[in-house]
Design a protein around this motif. Structure first.
Motif, PDB file in Angstrom:
ATOM      1  N   ARG A   1      -8.547   2.334 -19.382  1.00 54.59           N
ATOM      2  CA  ARG A   1      -7.997   1.165 -20.089  1.00 54.59           C
ATOM      3  C   ARG A   1      -7.028   0.378 -19.223  1.00 54.59           C
ATOM      4  N   GLY A   2      -6.744   0.889 -18.026  1.00 54.45           N
ATOM      5  CA  GLY A   2      -5.816   0.203 -17.139  1.00 54.45           C
ATOM      6  C   GLY A   2      -4.380   0.640 -17.298  1.00 54.45           C
ATOM      7  N   ASP A   3      -4.114   1.665 -18.100  1.00 51.30           N
ATOM      8  CA  ASP A   3      -2.745   2.162 -18.303  1.00 51.30           C
ATOM      9  C   ASP A   3      -2.337   3.076 -17.158  1.00 51.30           C
ATOM     10  N   LEU A   4      -1.101   2.947 -16.716  1.00 49.57           N
ATOM     11  CA  LEU A   4      -0.556   3.778 -15.647  1.00 49.57           C
ATOM     12  C   LEU A   4       0.276   4.915 -16.246  1.00 49.57           C
ATOM     13  N   ALA A   5       0.187   6.093 -15.616  1.00 51.86           N
ATOM     14  CA  ALA A   5       0.983   7.249 -16.065  1.00 51.86           C
ATOM     15  C   ALA A   5       1.089   8.236 -14.918  1.00 51.86           C
ATOM     16  N   CYS A   6       2.147   9.056 -14.958  1.00 49.63           N
ATOM     17  CA  CYS A   6       2.340  10.081 -13.930  1.00 49.63           C
ATOM     18  C   CYS A   6       1.336  11.209 -14.145  1.00 49.63           C
ATOM     19  N   ARG A   7       0.730  11.660 -13.058  1.00 46.25           N
ATOM     20  CA  ARG A   7      -0.255  12.736 -13.152  1.00 46.25           C
ATOM     21  C   ARG A   7       0.410  14.091 -13.306  1.00 46.25           C
ATOM     22  N   TRP A   8       1.694  14.213 -13.011  1.00 43.82           N
ATOM     23  CA  TRP A   8       2.398  15.493 -13.120  1.00 43.82           C
ATOM     24  C   TRP A   8       3.078  15.652 -14.479  1.00 43.82           C
ATOM     25  N   CYS A   9       3.918  14.696 -14.845  1.00 38.81           N
ATOM     26  CA  CYS A   9       4.715  14.857 -16.068  1.00 38.81           C
ATOM     27  C   CYS A   9       4.171  14.048 -17.235  1.00 38.81           C
ATOM     28  N   GLY A  10       3.192  13.162 -16.981  1.00 32.79           N
ATOM     29  CA  GLY A  10       2.578  12.397 -18.057  1.00 32.79           C
ATOM     30  C   GLY A  10       3.370  11.188 -18.514  1.00 32.79           C
ATOM     31  N   ARG A  11       4.501  10.889 -17.892  1.00 31.47           N
ATOM     32  CA  ARG A  11       5.331   9.758 -18.315  1.00 31.47           C
ATOM     33  C   ARG A  11       4.596   8.451 -18.044  1.00 31.47           C
ATOM     34  N   PRO A  12       4.468   7.574 -19.057  1.00 37.05           N
ATOM     35  CA  PRO A  12       3.778   6.292 -18.835  1.00 37.05           C
ATOM     36  C   PRO A  12       4.614   5.351 -17.968  1.00 37.05           C
ATOM     37  N   GLU A  13       3.939   4.581 -17.137  1.00 40.05           N
ATOM     38  CA  GLU A  13       4.591   3.578 -16.304  1.00 40.05           C
ATOM     39  C   GLU A  13       4.234   2.215 -16.891  1.00 40.05           C
TER      40      GLU A  13
ATOM     41  N   ARG B   1       0.805  -1.227   0.000  1.00 40.94           N
ATOM     42  CA  ARG B   1       0.000   0.000   0.000  1.00 40.94           C
ATOM     43  C   ARG B   1       0.843   1.284   0.000  1.00 40.94           C
ATOM     44  N   GLU B   2       2.074   1.177  -0.434  1.00 47.36           N
ATOM     45  CA  GLU B   2       2.909   2.371  -0.623  1.00 47.36           C
ATOM     46  C   GLU B   2       2.410   3.115  -1.862  1.00 47.36           C
ATOM     47  N   HIS B   3       2.289   4.456  -1.760  1.00 48.33           N
ATOM     48  CA  HIS B   3       1.815   5.248  -2.892  1.00 48.33           C
ATOM     49  C   HIS B   3       2.717   5.031  -4.106  1.00 48.33           C
ATOM     50  N   ALA B   4       2.101   4.833  -5.249  1.00 44.83           N
ATOM     51  CA  ALA B   4       2.857   4.672  -6.495  1.00 44.83           C
ATOM     52  C   ALA B   4       3.321   6.042  -6.970  1.00 44.83           C
ATOM     53  N   ARG B   5       4.631   6.170  -7.190  1.00 41.58           N
ATOM     54  CA  ARG B   5       5.222   7.453  -7.579  1.00 41.58           C
ATOM     55  C   ARG B   5       5.996   7.301  -8.881  1.00 41.58           C
ATOM     56  N   CYS B   6       6.056   8.407  -9.631  1.00 39.31           N
ATOM     57  CA  CYS B   6       6.787   8.434 -10.898  1.00 39.31           C
ATOM     58  C   CYS B   6       8.284   8.295 -10.633  1.00 39.31           C
ATOM     59  N   ARG B   7       8.967   7.553 -11.488  1.00 35.24           N
ATOM     60  CA  ARG B   7      10.407   7.359 -11.310  1.00 35.24           C
ATOM     61  C   ARG B   7      11.210   8.613 -11.647  1.00 35.24           C
ATOM     62  N   VAL B   8      10.616   9.522 -12.431  1.00 36.79           N
ATOM     63  CA  VAL B   8      11.340  10.708 -12.898  1.00 36.79           C
ATOM     64  C   VAL B   8      11.094  11.907 -11.981  1.00 36.79           C
ATOM     65  N   CYS B   9       9.810  12.278 -11.790  1.00 34.95           N
ATOM     66  CA  CYS B   9       9.498  13.511 -11.028  1.00 34.95           C
ATOM     67  C   CYS B   9       8.876  13.231  -9.680  1.00 34.95           C
ATOM     68  N   HIS B  10       8.657  11.958  -9.349  1.00 39.56           N
ATOM     69  CA  HIS B  10       8.069  11.552  -8.056  1.00 39.56           C
ATOM     70  C   HIS B  10       6.624  12.006  -7.891  1.00 39.56           C
ATOM     71  N   GLY B  11       5.962  12.313  -8.985  1.00 40.53           N
ATOM     72  CA  GLY B  11       4.548  12.668  -8.926  1.00 40.53           C
ATOM     73  C   GLY B  11       3.681  11.434  -8.747  1.00 40.53           C
ATOM     74  N   PRO B  12       2.387  11.625  -8.411  1.00 35.33           N
ATOM     75  CA  PRO B  12       1.492  10.484  -8.203  1.00 35.33           C
ATOM     76  C   PRO B  12       1.169   9.774  -9.510  1.00 35.33           C
ATOM     77  N   VAL B  13       1.115   8.468  -9.448  1.00 36.49           N
ATOM     78  CA  VAL B  13       0.781   7.652 -10.621  1.00 36.49           C
ATOM     79  C   VAL B  13      -0.720   7.402 -10.634  1.00 36.49           C
ATOM     80  N   SER B  14      -1.345   7.559 -11.804  1.00 36.52           N
ATOM     81  CA  SER B  14      -2.785   7.346 -11.951  1.00 36.52           C
ATOM     82  C   SER B  14      -3.043   6.251 -12.990  1.00 36.52           C
ATOM     83  N   MET B  15      -4.298   5.773 -13.012  1.00 36.55           N
ATOM     84  CA  MET B  15      -4.693   4.746 -13.979  1.00 36.55           C
ATOM     85  C   MET B  15      -5.902   5.237 -14.759  1.00 36.55           C
ATOM     86  N   ASN B  16      -5.881   5.055 -16.081  1.00 42.14           N
ATOM     87  CA  ASN B  16      -7.038   5.446 -16.883  1.00 42.14           C
ATOM     88  C   ASN B  16      -8.000   4.270 -17.034  1.00 42.14           C
TER      89      ASN B  16
END
Length: 646
Positions: free
Chosen positions: A388-400, A371-386
């Motif tokens: 379709r089930g795709d993960l991406a950073c909510r700040w920089c838009g980088r896909p996970e 249950r650790e918050h999922a964070r972007c590897r680049v900018c440490h922003g929160p990761v979201s899911m659309n």
């Protein structure tokens, strides 16, 4: 104009005979400075200069238009001093860029057409409103904080107020948070004021904005409505300034020196002797501080009128999901009481509003194992899911593409928060056959027709309905209250009360269900509809903890070495306290030029309010030394009373 702090002072130039007539205080000029031509404003004409060296000649007068009035010059200087900034930076906010053709097209002189006195019956419910209007017109500069009744048409009330001022031959300024509010206010003002009212906003475009600004300067319009920078409008014979919904984040100025329109209005009221009104459905601690100090007074309705106008409000715990085992209510995460209220309103042919704090599908996810918050590897922003089930950073838009938890190595995620799209999907199943409307993000619906439908909206994006909603349900309140932000509770109450004003009164069957622990101070403020009491509570807490507006606080953001070097230059007052350095709080934008840089730190400086100006002077003096040394490549940001402290 040069924004460097060590050059923020007047410079003397000689004026030749050819430019003598046009070179009047307030005009735009071009001068040669350090070997290059720069733009500037002529502040005053003197018989002789105290400068002992050789003076250069004024290159030319750009335009004979006196755009920098005496009042505006005093105000801009006061704002620069208040926020430890430079006057050129404030002037860029206050005066729009010049368009030569517009200056020729707009009539040179004008007189605002007369307007009839408005019907002020809508203000009758507010105690002392008549004396406030009378004192404003009679130039006794009253100052008040207005608490808008639930369900009242704030735009119509403000239109009536500024029309009363205009009918007396005076001027007024009204600042609202965004274009949506401005459109609503403009629709209310135009029938009453016609061409005597102009709106100013960045969305107009440079030419149209300068045209309207000039019509105000030349006296053809006496009422200005607009967004942030409209507070600097050069209204002739100004009598009243109004800031509506001063807690809205849209009013936070993103450009240096970051002045808030509320504080600009306070400075202008003090310097020019004008009346001032701060209004809203809720109240900020800053506005309450003005009332508590005696500088402003309350402009409110009676408790009886407030109770009659407000909807019935009920707090329901999040674990109350019983509804006779109804699986649809359970899947839509709606407690029983809220589900019944929504269904009753829909059966009566009325729309229902569901408020969720975030847009998207699953705007925040966490590791399913730890249950650790999922964070972007680049900018440490929160990761979201659309969806379709795709993960991406909510700040920089980088896909996970391949999530791996850095704490436990888990590769699956779970939802931390449900967004408006997922909520609409769930509600569509719970209320089969009922139209679903979503509003938020880039797709905001301003108004919907009456009739049974479900509206899912994020805070501030709820559409209006003629007659009001039959019910409203506020979901996922924990996401608003659990934020690590000084203003989290204040912003939550503000958003909830904005929702409550869209719902019919309790006498008309209106009902609001807030899914939260009803024992909290924020929920109790909504249930009792007591924004003043909550603002007083917030202010008392700020005094105890030493946070604005009880103190003056400054933030210094930037790379660790640059922040440390700058702090060494600041000669702090004896009562000042240094806090930090700490990492820049989440959600705070980085200083200009550091978007792709590494870690950014923040240092906070605070002093008692009485010596706040001393702190601002010390920060400005440090900026002067820093700029004089040309040590400005590191990219730091200095901000007085930052909106986000962390």
């Amino acid at each position: 104009m040069l924004s460097l702090a060590h050059l923020d002072r007047p410079f003397d130039y000689l004026v030749d005979e050819k430019s003598d007539a046009a070179a009047q205080p307030g005009v735009r000029v071009r001068v040669r400075f350090a070997g290059r031509l720069v733009d500037g404003y002529l502040l005053e004409r003197l018989e002789r200069s105290e400068h002992t060296g050789k003076l250069a000649w004024l290159d030319r007068v750009v335009s004979p238009e006196r755009v920098l009035t005496d009042e505006l010059a005093v105000l801009c200087r006061a704002v620069a001093d208040r926020y430890a900034g430079t006057m050129p930076d404030v002037l860029r906010l206050a005066i729009p860029p010049r368009h030569a053709r517009v200056e020729k097209d707009v009539p040179a002189h004008g007189c605002a057409p007369p307007v009839p006195e408005p019907d002020m019956a809508g203000w009758a419910a507010y105690e002392t409103s008549a004396s406030f209007v009378r004192a404003t017109i009679e130039d006794r500069h009253p100052r008040a904080v207005w608490q808008v009744l639930p369900g009242d048409d704030w735009a119509a009330r403000l239109a009536e107020l500024v029309t009363a001022v205009a009918a007396a031959g005076r001027g007024a300024i009204v600042v609202v948070p965004d274009q949506r509010d401005l459109d609503r206010l403009e629709a209310a003002c135009t029938p009453l004021l016609g061409d005597r009212c102009v709106s100013l906003a960045a969305g107009l475009g440079p030419s149209a904005r300068y045209r309207r600004w000039l019509s105000v300067l030349r006296g053809q319009a006496s009422v200005v409505i607009g967004t942030r920078s409209a507070m600097f409008a050069p209204v002739v014979d100004l009598a009243l300034t109004v800031v509506f919904d001063d807690g809205d984040q849209s009013l936070d100025e993103p450009r240096a020196p970051y002045p808030h329109p509320r504080e600009v209005a306070v400075l202008r009221a003090h310097a020019s002797g004008t009346a001032m009104l701060i209004g809203g459905h809720s109240r900020t601690a800053e506005a309450q501080a003005l009332v508590s100090s005696g500088w402003a007074h309350d402009l409110t309705a009676s408790r009886q009128d407030i109770r009659a106008a407000a909807p019935l409000i009920e707090g329901v715990a999040d674990d109350d999901r019983r509804l006779g085992g109804d699986p649809l209510a359970r899947s839509a995460r709606i407690p029983a009481t809220a589900f019944l209220a929504a269904r009753k309103a829909l059966q009566a042919g009325l729309p229902v509003l569901f408020s969720v704090p975030r847009r998207g599908y699953l705007p925040s996810v966490a590791c399913a194992r730890c249950r650790e918050h999922a964070r972007c590897r680049v900018c440490h922003g929160p990761v979201s899911m659309n969806e379709r089930g795709d993960l991406a950073c909510r700040w920089c838009g980088r896909p996970e593409l391949r999530f791996v938890c850095p704490s436990c190595g888990g590769k699956a995620v779970r939802a931390l928060m449900i967004g408006d799209k997922r909520t609409a999907e769930e509600l569509g199943k719970a209320f089969a056959g009922v139209p679903i409307v979503t509003s938020g993000g880039a797709k905001i619906v301003d108004e919907i027709a009456e009739g049974p439908r479900v509206v899912v909206a994020t805070p501030g994006a709820a559409p209006r309905v003629p007659g009001g909603y039959g019910a409203a349900v506020i979901l996922d309140t924990w996401a608003q209250l659990d934020r690590e932000d000084l203003r989290a509770g204040e912003e939550a109450v503000r958003g909830w009360m904005a929702i409550g004003t869209l719902v019919r009164s309790r006498n008309d069957g209106g009902r609001v269900v807030i899914v939260a622990d009803s024992s909290g101070a924020q929920v109790q403020a909504l249930i009792s509809w007591n924004p003043i009491g909550y603002a007083a509570f917030e202010l008392e807490q700020r005094y105890e903890l030493g946070f604005p507006p009880a103190v003056t606080m400054a933030s210094i953001d930037g790379p660790a070495t640059a922040v440390s070097a700058f702090c060494d230059l600041v000669s702090l007052p004896p009562s000042a306290e240094k806090l930090g350095p700490v990492p820049l709080p989440a959600g705070v934008r980085r200083p200009a030029g550091l978007d792709g840089a590494g870690d950014v730190e923040r240092v906070l400086l605070r002093t008692p309010r009485a010596v706040g100006r001393t702190l601002a002077d010390a920060l400005r003096a440090a900026q002067v030394i820093r700029n004089a040394r040309h040590d400005d490549t590191a990219g730091i940001r200095v901000q007085i009373d930052p909106p986000t402290i962390g």
